[in-house]
Design a protein around this motif. Structure first.
Motif, PDB file in Angstrom:
ATOM      1  N   GLY A 240      -8.829   1.312   3.325  1.00  0.00           N
ATOM      2  CA  GLY A 240      -8.954   2.087   4.548  1.00  0.00           C
ATOM      3  C   GLY A 240     -10.160   1.630   5.335  1.00  0.00           C
ATOM      4  N   PRO A 241     -10.595   2.411   6.326  1.00  0.00           N
ATOM      5  CA  PRO A 241     -11.778   2.034   7.106  1.00  0.00           C
ATOM      6  C   PRO A 241     -13.019   1.979   6.222  1.00  0.00           C
ATOM      7  N   LEU A 242     -13.974   1.141   6.611  1.00  0.00           N
ATOM      8  CA  LEU A 242     -15.158   0.931   5.780  1.00  0.00           C
ATOM      9  C   LEU A 242     -16.106   2.128   5.839  1.00  0.00           C
TER      10      LEU A 242
ATOM     11  N   GLU B 234      -9.659   7.489   0.512  1.00  0.00           N
ATOM     12  CA  GLU B 234      -9.494   7.508   1.968  1.00  0.00           C
ATOM     13  C   GLU B 234     -10.164   6.332   2.663  1.00  0.00           C
ATOM     14  N   TYR B 235     -11.178   5.737   2.022  1.00  0.00           N
ATOM     15  CA  TYR B 235     -11.973   4.689   2.647  1.00  0.00           C
ATOM     16  C   TYR B 235     -12.081   3.464   1.746  1.00  0.00           C
ATOM     17  N   THR B 236     -12.366   2.332   2.367  1.00  0.00           N
ATOM     18  CA  THR B 236     -12.914   1.204   1.631  1.00  0.00           C
ATOM     19  C   THR B 236     -14.403   1.472   1.496  1.00  0.00           C
ATOM     20  N   VAL B 237     -14.842   1.790   0.293  1.00  0.00           N
ATOM     21  CA  VAL B 237     -16.203   2.260   0.071  1.00  0.00           C
ATOM     22  C   VAL B 237     -17.059   1.127  -0.477  1.00  0.00           C
TER      23      VAL B 237
ATOM     24  N   LEU C 170     -20.440  -8.513   7.141  1.00  0.00           N
ATOM     25  CA  LEU C 170     -19.647  -9.183   6.119  1.00  0.00           C
ATOM     26  C   LEU C 170     -18.353  -8.438   5.821  1.00  0.00           C
ATOM     27  N   LEU C 171     -18.442  -7.126   5.689  1.00  0.00           N
ATOM     28  CA  LEU C 171     -17.326  -6.333   5.185  1.00  0.00           C
ATOM     29  C   LEU C 171     -16.459  -5.720   6.280  1.00  0.00           C
ATOM     30  N   SER C 172     -17.012  -5.587   7.488  1.00  0.00           N
ATOM     31  CA  SER C 172     -16.248  -5.007   8.597  1.00  0.00           C
ATOM     32  C   SER C 172     -16.579  -5.743   9.887  1.00  0.00           C
ATOM     33  N   PRO C 173     -16.314  -7.048   9.934  1.00  0.00           N
ATOM     34  CA  PRO C 173     -16.707  -7.839  11.104  1.00  0.00           C
ATOM     35  C   PRO C 173     -16.016  -7.372  12.381  1.00  0.00           C
ATOM     36  N   GLY C 174     -16.856  -7.092  13.389  1.00  0.00           N
ATOM     37  CA  GLY C 174     -16.316  -6.705  14.684  1.00  0.00           C
ATOM     38  C   GLY C 174     -15.826  -5.278  14.780  1.00  0.00           C
ATOM     39  N   GLU C 175     -15.890  -4.520  13.704  1.00  0.00           N
ATOM     40  CA  GLU C 175     -15.409  -3.140  13.701  1.00  0.00           C
ATOM     41  C   GLU C 175     -16.524  -2.196  13.272  1.00  0.00           C
TER      42      GLU C 175
ATOM     43  N   ILE D 235     -17.702   8.065  -5.768  1.00  0.00           N
ATOM     44  CA  ILE D 235     -17.073   6.936  -5.097  1.00  0.00           C
ATOM     45  C   ILE D 235     -15.550   6.959  -5.216  1.00  0.00           C
ATOM     46  N   ASP D 236     -15.025   7.414  -6.342  1.00  0.00           N
ATOM     47  CA  ASP D 236     -13.571   7.443  -6.498  1.00  0.00           C
ATOM     48  C   ASP D 236     -12.924   8.445  -5.547  1.00  0.00           C
ATOM     49  N   ALA D 237     -13.551   9.599  -5.366  1.00  0.00           N
ATOM     50  CA  ALA D 237     -13.014  10.595  -4.440  1.00  0.00           C
ATOM     51  C   ALA D 237     -12.996  10.066  -3.012  1.00  0.00           C
TER      52      ALA D 237
END
Length: 294
Positions: free
Chosen positions: A33-35, A59-62, A97-102, A53-55
């Protein structure tokens, strides 16, 4: 309306390292999901988020990481001075690195919340929403001079007498500040009164190993940092300031409450006190999820 996600079996995180000026950062990523970038405080590193972190990964890329000099994130020069702006630049490089441009969602707690505040003002284009939990930016307080003197005493004790006497002065000063602000009505709970989850108790050795670095080089620069309130006012619509339900009046709580009043935003109350992330992980994760999506 978001449909609740059924519980899933936790998966092992993907781990990596990132070279940044003067350090190598260790990070881990889990979920889809979103970062969401998690910035820890103190000496816990990414492991501080093990119980939430699991919870959040449902919903997210954590992404969570060890700040430079903490745990697995090594410094090129172990004696290098530490600055908030440099730590915020590390967080920005991870976002690139993990969410380039977003733009991403960000959560920071304690000293990690100070890093997150600077990240927001220095790189607002990279942050969609920030939850800052009890950032101890005491320079914003009307009695900042008293806290400056207190921190100077901590450092003098550290250099003259060593770690444990300095930690005793530090802890006593935080409690005294809270008791004074509360009129001695609701003193902070002693650490012995709080039963920690097994994973948190197991991290005690890592916490102790990181204390000299934290007390000697993180505390002075981070608690001496003054955020740009004018810029924070301009960005207040994407900032959530949070305090612990059990830490009213304590020193780390007061700057969050003061900033919320200055910015004209509501202070969000999270379960537990300054360490609610550790003592109330399930409730904390749920509050954080709501704060990120509001």
């Amino acid at each position: 309306m978001t449909t609740p996600t059924a519980p899933t079996t936790p998966t092992a995180p993907t781990t990596g390292s990132l070279r940044v000026p003067g350090a190598t950062l260790h990070y881990q990523v889990r979920g889809d999901g979103p970062l969401l970038l998690l910035i820890p405080g103190g000496t816990g590193g990414a492991a501080a988020f093990d119980n939430v972190i699991d919870a959040l990964a449902a919903e997210y890329t954590v992404a969570a990481y060890d700040p430079r000099g903490i745990s697995r994130s090594t410094l090129d020069d172990p004696e290098a001075d530490q600055q908030v702006a440099e730590h915020a630049d590390d967080a920005f490089r991870l976002l690139q690195l993990l969410s380039p441009g977003e733009p991403a969602r960000v959560f920071g707690t304690s000293s990690g919340a100070i890093t997150a505040l600077h990240l927001l003002t220095a790189h607002p284009e990279s942050v969609e929403r920030l939850v800052a939990h009890e950032p101890p930016v005491v320079e914003v307080l009307p009695d900042a001079a008293e806290h400056r003197a207190f921190l100077a005493t901590v450092q003098e004790t550290f250099h003259a007498q060593g770690l444990m006497p300095a930690m005793a002065v530090f802890a006593a000063g935080l409690q005294k500040a809270g008791a004074t602000a509360n009129g001695d009505a609701t003193p902070p709970r002693a650490a012995a009164e709080i039963e920690l989850p097994p994973q948190a108790a197991a991290r005690a050795e890592q916490t102790m190993a990181g204390l000299p670095y934290f007390l000697g080089r993180i505390v002075p620069s981070f608690m001496g940092y003054a955020p740009d309130i004018r810029l924070l006012e301009e960005l207040a619509d994407r900032l959530v300031l949070a305090g612990g339900q059990d830490s009213h009046g304590e020193l780390p709580y007061r700057p969050a409450a003061y900033l919320a009043r200055q910015l004209g935003v509501e202070l969000s109350h999270f379960p537990g006190g300054h360490t609610g992330l550790t003592t109330h992980p399930e409730q904390f994760a749920e509050h954080l999820r709501k704060a990120l999506s509001t």
